[in-house]
Design an enzyme around this catalytic site. Structure first.
Site, PDB file in Angstrom:
ATOM      1  N   HIS A  39       2.846  40.645  -1.998  1.00 35.40           N
ATOM      2  CA  HIS A  39       2.098  41.793  -2.517  1.00 35.40           C
ATOM      3  C   HIS A  39       0.617  41.678  -2.175  1.00 35.40           C
ATOM      4  O   HIS A  39       0.096  40.587  -2.015  1.00 35.40           O
ATOM      5  CB  HIS A  39       2.109  41.834  -4.063  1.00 35.40           C
TER       6      HIS A  39
ATOM      7  N   CYS B 244       8.312  48.854  -2.917  1.00 35.48           N
ATOM      8  CA  CYS B 244       8.581  49.051  -4.344  1.00 35.48           C
ATOM      9  C   CYS B 244       8.760  50.540  -4.623  1.00 35.48           C
ATOM     10  O   CYS B 244       8.148  51.381  -3.964  1.00 35.48           O
ATOM     11  CB  CYS B 244       7.416  48.509  -5.171  1.00 35.48           C
TER      12      CYS B 244
END
Length: 117
Positions: free
Chosen positions: A111, A67
């Site tokens: 994640h 990210c």
């Protein structure tokens, strides 16, 4: 409002399989490989607590997250209901402040999350 750090491992099933950290495609990475890598990272972090865990999590995110938030140690800033994908929001809300999640899968990839507030 909550605040969280996260570390994202994109994979071939990610809606945009390109790392924001490296610019490289992640289309050759399976979801299972992403989970295995996150499991290793969780293993390095699981015995830490408090500020030590926060700092170590941020360092891992800076080194590995796909990210764009990697540059801020995975810090997403403050967010409220409806601002993140539902699985990510639910995963964050399920945590106590100072707690780290297990693996959370979203359309973006896989994640781990650390809830700051």
């Amino acid at each position: 409002m909550v605040r969280a750090l996260h570390l994202l491992c994109k994979h071939q099933g990610s809606r945009n399989p390109v790392s924001r950290r490296t610019g490289a495609s992640t289309s050759g990475v399976t979801k299972e490989q992403a989970h295995a890598e996150l499991t290793e990272i969780i293993g390095r972090l699981k015995d830490k607590k408090g500020q030590e865990l926060c700092d170590a999590f941020a360092a891992e995110a800076q080194k590995r997250s796909d990210c764009g938030s990697f540059a801020q140690g995975g810090d997403l800033g403050d967010f409220g209901p409806g601002e993140m994908q539902k699985a990510f929001e639910d995963g964050t809300m399920a945590l106590q402040v100072g707690e780290m999640s297990g693996i959370v899968d979203t359309d973006s990839g896989s994640h781990i999350i650390f809830r700051m507030s």
